[in-house]
Scaffold this active site. Structure first.
Site, PDB file in Angstrom:
ATOM      1  N   ASP A  51       0.938  -1.173   0.093  1.00 28.11           N
ATOM      2  CA  ASP A  51      -0.067  -0.071  -0.162  1.00 28.11           C
ATOM      3  C   ASP A  51       0.814   1.265   0.028  1.00 28.11           C
ATOM      4  O   ASP A  51       2.017   1.373   0.277  1.00 28.11           O
ATOM      5  CB  ASP A  51      -0.911  -0.032   1.151  1.00 28.11           C
ATOM      6  CG  ASP A  51      -0.202  -0.149   2.509  1.00 28.11           C
ATOM      7  OD1 ASP A  51       0.982  -0.490   2.678  1.00 28.11           O
ATOM      8  OD2 ASP A  51      -1.032  -0.678   3.377  1.00 28.11           O
ATOM      9  N   ASP A  68      -7.190  -1.863  13.719  1.00 28.35           N
ATOM     10  CA  ASP A  68      -8.616  -2.371  13.773  1.00 28.35           C
ATOM     11  C   ASP A  68      -8.714  -3.560  12.769  1.00 28.35           C
ATOM     12  O   ASP A  68      -9.795  -4.078  12.249  1.00 28.35           O
ATOM     13  CB  ASP A  68      -9.442  -1.063  12.859  1.00 28.35           C
ATOM     14  CG  ASP A  68      -8.791  -0.650  11.626  1.00 28.35           C
ATOM     15  OD1 ASP A  68      -7.793  -1.549  11.203  1.00 28.35           O
ATOM     16  OD2 ASP A  68      -9.302   0.229  10.903  1.00 28.35           O
ATOM     17  N   HIS A  82      -6.895  -4.411  10.083  1.00 31.59           N
ATOM     18  CA  HIS A  82      -6.601  -4.611   8.684  1.00 31.59           C
ATOM     19  C   HIS A  82      -5.516  -5.022   8.249  1.00 31.59           C
ATOM     20  O   HIS A  82      -4.658  -5.281   8.860  1.00 31.59           O
ATOM     21  CB  HIS A  82      -7.052  -3.004   8.212  1.00 31.59           C
ATOM     22  CG  HIS A  82      -5.981  -2.216   8.466  1.00 31.59           C
ATOM     23  ND1 HIS A  82      -6.156  -0.862   8.828  1.00 31.59           N
ATOM     24  CD2 HIS A  82      -4.639  -2.288   8.718  1.00 31.59           C
ATOM     25  CE1 HIS A  82      -5.143  -0.041   8.970  1.00 31.59           C
ATOM     26  NE2 HIS A  82      -4.134  -1.016   8.896  1.00 31.59           N
ATOM     27  N   GLU A  91      -9.724  -1.579   5.320  1.00 28.51           N
ATOM     28  CA  GLU A  91     -10.528  -1.290   6.586  1.00 28.51           C
ATOM     29  C   GLU A  91     -11.902  -2.172   6.907  1.00 28.51           C
ATOM     30  O   GLU A  91     -12.283  -2.776   5.828  1.00 28.51           O
ATOM     31  CB  GLU A  91     -10.765   0.265   6.512  1.00 28.51           C
ATOM     32  CG  GLU A  91      -9.646   1.313   6.345  1.00 28.51           C
ATOM     33  CD  GLU A  91      -8.790   1.402   7.717  1.00 28.51           C
ATOM     34  OE1 GLU A  91      -8.671   0.370   8.445  1.00 28.51           O
ATOM     35  OE2 GLU A  91      -8.282   2.220   7.970  1.00 28.51           O
TER      36      GLU A  91
HETATM   37  C1  GLP Z   1      -0.417   0.521   8.487  1.00 27.32           C
HETATM   38  C2  GLP Z   1      -0.039  -0.446   7.243  1.00 27.32           C
HETATM   39  C3  GLP Z   1      -0.356  -1.823   7.467  1.00 27.32           C
HETATM   40  C4  GLP Z   1       0.366  -2.190   8.794  1.00 27.32           C
HETATM   41  C5  GLP Z   1      -0.352  -1.285   9.813  1.00 27.32           C
HETATM   42  C6  GLP Z   1       0.407  -1.827  11.398  1.00 27.32           C
HETATM   43  O1  GLP Z   1      -1.790   0.703   8.494  1.00 27.32           O
HETATM   44  N1  GLP Z   1      -1.033  -0.024   6.141  1.00 27.32           N
HETATM   45  O2  GLP Z   1       0.097  -2.701   6.276  1.00 27.32           O
HETATM   46  O3  GLP Z   1       0.205  -3.589   9.174  1.00 27.32           O
HETATM   47  O4  GLP Z   1       0.017  -0.119   9.818  1.00 27.32           O
HETATM   48  O5  GLP Z   1       1.385  -0.995  11.475  1.00 27.32           O
HETATM   49  P1  GLP Z   1       2.286  -1.371  12.700  1.00 27.32           P
HETATM   50  O6  GLP Z   1       3.062  -2.530  12.432  1.00 27.32           O
HETATM   51  O7  GLP Z   1       3.309  -0.038  12.855  1.00 27.32           O
HETATM   52  O8  GLP Z   1       1.642  -1.312  13.998  1.00 27.32           O
END
Ligand code: GLP
Length: 271
Positions: free
Chosen positions: A67, A142, A144, A149
């Protein structure tokens, strides 16, 4: 589904890097799906070490990132701390640490003139590369995957996604605040692979750490399959799945003892 529980973040990262290294050794020209966020940083550091010290070879590896924020792209004129693009993140946290060819690394183009056409193109490029062999994933607060989402179809392909308040809050605190961007100025949309795109990967590696994610880990792995927790789609994947958790992230799992037992039995019988 192999659920592997490790004592801490360091061990989780080490184990995840081993799974990725095994994939590269088995197929040097493999296609990896990659993730951003704080979670994979330790895994990427270990991959950098394996490349430098043990000759793990990324020269034929192709990567596709999950993404990117809409309207954002790598800005070489900005220092790392001010450029919150996922393209920049990947460059700093992994691509600059290994011998991967820049032309083999794909991150969705948040600045694409026609983002909808870009999403179609991205799907085509993944298909042309032969599909993703191993998809690395983190877990959003959440539930995802990527930026899929709650409410996103479990059959979705690469698309434009509006971010939830929780995701905006989480990512503002983790990344944008330190760049001096206000909460309103941060991007509210993203381009993300869909859940259908992710489920097409031949194998999946999900890594999660920290007590904050314990309930959403349990909902994803042991709850019902639902578009309200898009990572619960992991239960639909027909191929090889590795989930690597640290102890705090595993703390709300009902069957954690069973997963530990399965891992011990597999090790004992060499499975
Ligand atoms: C973002 C990314 C996700 C990732 C998530 C968790 O939303 N788009 O791909 O898994 O963050 O991030 P973190 O590893 O910082 O908790």
């Amino acid at each position: 589904m192999d659920i592997i529980i490790r004592d801490d973040y360091g061990q989780m990262s080490h184990e995840a890097a081993r799974v990725i290294a095994d994939q590269i050794k088995a197929k040097p020209n493999c296609v990896l799906g990659l993730a951003t966020g704080a979670t994979p940083i330790g895994t990427y550091q270990e991959l950098g070490r394996l490349c430098k010290e043990e000759g793990l070879d990324f020269s034929q590896v192709i990567t596709f990132n999950l993404d990117e924020y809409l309207g954002v792209g790598m800005d070489p004129s900005q220092p790392y701390s001010m450029d919150q693009s996922y393209a920049r993140f990947m460059h700093e946290e992994l691509f600059s640490l290994v011998n991967i060819k820049p032309e083999n690394t794909y991150v969705p183009d948040g600045k694409a003139q026609d983002p909808v056409a870009f999403c179609r193109w991205y799907e085509e490029e993944i298909a042309k590369a032969g599909g993703i062999d191993l998809q690395l994933l983190g877990l959003g607060g959440d539930g995802h995957w990527g930026f899929n989402e709650p409410g996103t179809s479990l059959a979705s392909r690469t698309h434009i996604q509006a971010l939830t308040k929780q995701t905006l809050d989480d990512n503002y605190e983790a990344f944008y605040r330190k760049a001096g961007v206000t909460r309103d100025e941060m991007p509210h949309f993203a381009i993300t692979m869909g859940i259908g795109t992710i489920l097409d990967a031949k194998s999946i590696l999900l890594i999660v750490n920290g007590a904050k994610k314990a309930s959403v880990v349990a909902a994803s792995l042991e709850g019902p399959v639902t578009s309200q927790v898009t990572a619960s789609a992991i239960q639909l994947h027909p191929g090889s799945i590795s989930v690597i958790l640290d102890e705090p992230a595993a703390s709300a799992l009902q069957h954690a003892d069973h997963y530990r037992h399965v891992e011990q039995m597999k090790a004992r019988y060499g499975l």
